[in-house]
Design an enzyme around this catalytic site. Structure first.
Site, PDB file in Angstrom:
ATOM      1  N   GLY A  93      77.692  20.990  55.544  1.00 29.65           N
ATOM      2  CA  GLY A  93      77.108  19.793  54.919  1.00 29.65           C
ATOM      3  C   GLY A  93      76.976  18.649  55.905  1.00 29.65           C
ATOM      4  N   ARG A  96      78.057  13.722  59.081  1.00 30.24           N
ATOM      5  CA  ARG A  96      77.821  12.425  59.748  1.00 30.24           C
ATOM      6  C   ARG A  96      76.341  12.069  59.673  1.00 30.24           C
ATOM      7  NH1 ARG A  96      76.633  14.584  65.683  1.00 30.24           N
ATOM      8  NH2 ARG A  96      76.113  16.569  64.825  1.00 30.24           N
ATOM      9  N   LYS A 116      71.852   9.337  61.341  1.00 35.32           N
ATOM     10  CA  LYS A 116      72.882  10.219  61.902  1.00 35.32           C
ATOM     11  C   LYS A 116      73.929   9.347  62.573  1.00 35.32           C
ATOM     12  CE  LYS A 116      72.448  14.427  64.166  1.00 35.32           C
ATOM     13  NZ  LYS A 116      71.789  15.336  65.127  1.00 35.32           N
ATOM     14  N   GLY A 129      82.510  10.938  61.117  1.00 35.53           N
ATOM     15  CA  GLY A 129      81.187  10.645  60.561  1.00 35.53           C
ATOM     16  C   GLY A 129      80.326   9.791  61.472  1.00 35.53           C
ATOM     17  N   ARG A 187      67.873  23.950  55.506  1.00 36.03           N
ATOM     18  CA  ARG A 187      68.260  24.883  56.564  1.00 36.03           C
ATOM     19  C   ARG A 187      68.478  26.268  55.966  1.00 36.03           C
ATOM     20  NH1 ARG A 187      71.201  20.989  60.020  1.00 36.03           N
ATOM     21  NH2 ARG A 187      70.789  18.969  59.122  1.00 36.03           N
ATOM     22  N   ASP A 256      72.965  26.959  60.291  1.00 38.54           N
ATOM     23  CA  ASP A 256      72.880  25.592  59.758  1.00 38.54           C
ATOM     24  C   ASP A 256      71.977  24.720  60.645  1.00 38.54           C
ATOM     25  OD1 ASP A 256      75.249  26.169  61.417  1.00 38.54           O
ATOM     26  OD2 ASP A 256      75.518  23.997  61.419  1.00 38.54           O
ATOM     27  N   ASN A 257      71.657  25.208  61.825  1.00 38.39           N
ATOM     28  CA  ASN A 257      70.758  24.461  62.705  1.00 38.39           C
ATOM     29  C   ASN A 257      69.382  25.115  62.759  1.00 38.39           C
ATOM     30  OD1 ASN A 257      72.867  22.724  63.283  1.00 38.39           O
ATOM     31  ND2 ASN A 257      73.499  23.847  65.103  1.00 38.39           N
ATOM     32  N   ASP A 266      68.480  19.600  65.319  1.00 39.01           N
ATOM     33  CA  ASP A 266      69.844  19.480  65.835  1.00 39.01           C
ATOM     34  C   ASP A 266      69.924  19.676  67.344  1.00 39.01           C
ATOM     35  OD1 ASP A 266      70.635  18.713  63.394  1.00 39.01           O
ATOM     36  OD2 ASP A 266      72.020  20.354  63.007  1.00 39.01           O
TER      37      ASP A 266
HETATM   38  P1  AMP Z   1      76.486  20.236  64.433  1.00 33.04           P
HETATM   39  O1  AMP Z   1      77.358  20.755  65.523  1.00 33.04           O
HETATM   40  O2  AMP Z   1      75.910  18.897  64.734  1.00 33.04           O
HETATM   41  O3  AMP Z   1      75.459  21.196  63.998  1.00 33.04           O
HETATM   42  O4  AMP Z   1      77.475  19.992  63.219  1.00 33.04           O
HETATM   43  C1  AMP Z   1      78.196  21.009  62.555  1.00 33.04           C
HETATM   44  C2  AMP Z   1      78.941  20.440  61.389  1.00 33.04           C
HETATM   45  O5  AMP Z   1      79.908  19.495  61.821  1.00 33.04           O
HETATM   46  C3  AMP Z   1      78.059  19.706  60.391  1.00 33.04           C
HETATM   47  O6  AMP Z   1      78.562  19.938  59.109  1.00 33.04           O
HETATM   48  C4  AMP Z   1      78.243  18.262  60.794  1.00 33.04           C
HETATM   49  O7  AMP Z   1      77.965  17.387  59.744  1.00 33.04           O
HETATM   50  C5  AMP Z   1      79.707  18.234  61.188  1.00 33.04           C
HETATM   51  N1  AMP Z   1      80.010  17.138  62.132  1.00 33.04           N
HETATM   52  C6  AMP Z   1      79.640  17.059  63.433  1.00 33.04           C
HETATM   53  N2  AMP Z   1      80.088  15.923  63.980  1.00 33.04           N
HETATM   54  C7  AMP Z   1      80.776  15.248  63.019  1.00 33.04           C
HETATM   55  C8  AMP Z   1      81.478  14.005  62.956  1.00 33.04           C
HETATM   56  N3  AMP Z   1      81.573  13.205  64.007  1.00 33.04           N
HETATM   57  N4  AMP Z   1      82.037  13.666  61.783  1.00 33.04           N
HETATM   58  C9  AMP Z   1      81.942  14.454  60.710  1.00 33.04           C
HETATM   59  N5  AMP Z   1      81.314  15.625  60.693  1.00 33.04           N
HETATM   60  C10 AMP Z   1      80.723  16.034  61.834  1.00 33.04           C
HETATM   61 MG    MG Z   2      73.930  20.857  62.887  1.00 35.63          MG
END
Ligand code: AMP
Ligand code: MG
Length: 489
Positions: A93, A96, A116, A129, A187, A256-257, A266
């Site tokens: 989900g 952030r 973001k 977040g 996604r 998810d990406n 992403d």
């Molecule tokens: P990503 O690596 O950007 O594809 O993120 C993978 C998951 O980690 C997703 O659910 C993001 O929302 C969560 N996520 C990444 N960075 C943060 C953050 N700084 N705070 C909270 N959730 C995060």
């Molecule tokens: Mg992502």
């Protein structure tokens, strides 16, 4: 505390936030202390029909920093799951990211406006977040460069420095908020979220919504679920072949990406390959090379199989029949991907459509032998084919005999001069080289934003020669080389 509403509004026309409540969590962005607008993409703002009086007012900074909920916005964090490096995580989900709402652009298409780095949501788990400024700058540069290169991609509307400090691996760094524009944020992982919960009703609603938003033709198919799968197979085959043709490595092709729209989404530890080798990886978290340049087609296929699995309960009541039907659609991927890939490389090499693929293979073998710079090779070949000098091309190779042999084979098959036009539009001059992106980030951390602005400007017309930006074309000096890229989230 949020700033009070004014009379102004963005022309939001929200649909996702009208879906059942378990598709998302209603969540306001967290206010930030002293936001500063580093960049607003005015041209994109116009394309989105954002009223100029809004973008020239305080509302712009207040809204895009998360300090103000502009009229019409219904902020939500979207629910999704995903396979991360091959392992299913049933709940990820937007941890952030916050979707402010949707806008119908001048082209009649619907776009998400998402922040973001605007604070925690129910999906944040242990995360803050927030986003550091570095990844904001990175995504701005990379996503706009992809768009300019002609690759379907999410876009960058704004980059904001928040005035807040965030803690990351490298210590205390300035925080940022990025405004992302996407034709949707649906996604493969969004489908997996409901599939993991056996929520067939939600899956049906998500499919209907996705067909309506992205692939309305599929609604007329005998089996719309297979129709949707077929469209997504095509979109991913096209996208990944295009990435590979410009040396792009996404870096985290988790489900998810993977956007069902077929847009690149992403931009984490993604990078453009310099010295060519098929197993090239930059991402510090991709230790086994799962997402290497040359493996992206295979991974795309794997991700699509995960997508197909989520549709099985809808495709047919009988599990076996559903699987057979889905497999027959999935099986189209290798040919579609192969023909897209070969089409791009034929354009890059001025080869006629009927040419066999051998010369594509031997060209890449030539580059791999000496890890020749991918972008410079194709560009200098284009210049040489167009009557330019031979030496800049030849000088890319230490072993000139091998190059000469390859070149005479290639010349026999190339369709010249008529293929030059195709070469010129398939072989970019400027790409976001890793060291330039890194320099723009490091300068921004010192509050010098000029390299960021200049790089974005240089990448706006990546296929046009430009004296002014000739330094952006060149390879890094040995001390500038970037070996690894990080998510930095
Ligand atoms: P990503 O690596 O950007 O594809 O993120 C993978 C998951 O980690 C997703 O659910 C993001 O929302 C969560 N996520 C990444 N960075 C943060 C953050 N700084 N705070 C909270 N959730 C995060
Ligand atoms: Mg992502």
């Amino acid at each position: 505390m949020h700033i009070e509403a004014s009379g102004m509004s963005l022309p939001f026309d929200n649909t996702y936030s009208r879906l059942p409540e378990h598709f998302f969590a209603r969540q306001k962005p967290a206010p930030v202390p002293s936001p500063k607008l580093l960049k607003f993409n005015e041209r994109l703002g116009e394309e989105l029909s954002i009223p100029p009086d809004w973008s020239k007012s305080d509302e712009l900074l207040d809204t895009l920093s998360g300090n103000h909920i502009t009229n019409g916005s219904e902020p939500i964090a979207q629910a999704y799951a995903g396979h991360q490096f091959g392992h299913l995580v049933p709940q990820l989900g937007d941890g952030r990211a916050i979707l402010l709402g949707e806008i119908i652009a001048r082209n009649g298409k619907r776009y998400d406006i998402q922040l973001k780095g605007s604070g925690q949501t129910p999906f944040s788990r242990d995360g803050d977040g927030k986003s550091a400024l570095g990844p904001v700058i990175r995504e701005f540069i990379l996503s706009e460069a992809m768009h300019a290169l002609g690759v379907p991609s999410t876009r960058a509307l704004a980059a904001i420095e928040t005035g807040e400090v965030v803690w990351r691996q490298e210590g205390r760094v300035p925080g940022g908020v990025f405004t992302r524009v996407a034709s949707s944020h649906i996604r493969v992982g969004t489908f997996q979220y409901f599939h993991a919960r056996n929520d067939v009703e939600a899956l049906r609603e998500l499919v209907d919504y996705t067909i309506d938003r992205h692939y309305p033709d599929a609604a007329d198919d005998e089996n719309p679920y297979l129709g949707l799968l077929d469209h997504v197979v095509t979109a991913q085959a096209r996208l990944i072949a295009q990435w590979m043709s410009i040396g792009f490595i996404h870096g985290v092709m988790n489900t998810d990406n993977t956007a069902v729209s077929g847009e690149t989404i992403d931009f984490g530890p993604c990078a453009f390959m310099e010295g060519f080798y098929p197993k090239c990886v930059f991402s510090s978290i991709d230790r086994n090379g799962r997402y290497a340049w040359g493996n992206q087609g295979n991974i795309g296929f794997w991700n699509l199989a995960r997508f197909a699995e989520t549709l099985l309960p809808l495709i047919d009541e009988k599990e076996e029949t559903a699987a057979t039907k889905a497999e027959s659609v999935l099986a189209k991927f290798p040919d579609r991907f192969g023909s897209e890939y070969s089409g791009h490389f034929k354009a890059k090499l001025a080869l006629p459509d009927h040419a066999p693929d051998d010369i594509i293979k031997s060209s890449l073998e030539l580059l791999a032998r000496e890890e020749t710079d991918f972008t410079l090779f194709f560009r200098r070949l284009t210049q040489f084919a167009d009557g330019g000098p031979r030496s800049p091309l030849e000088s890319l190779f230490k072993d000139s005999t091998v190059f000469k042999q390859w070149h005479s084979d290639w010349e026999k098959q190339a369709d010249l001069p008529s293929g030059i036009q195709a070469m010129a539009t398939a072989n970019p001059i400027r790409i976001p080289r890793n060291h330039r992106v890194e320099q723009a980030i490091q300068a921004a951390y010192r509050q010098d934003y000029a390299p960021f602005h200049r790089l974005v400007d240089a990448l706006e017309n990546p296929y046009d020669e430009s004296e002014e930006f000739s330094d952006i074309e060149s390879l890094p000096q040995p001390h500038e080389v970037v070996e690894k890229t990080f998510c930095g989230t």
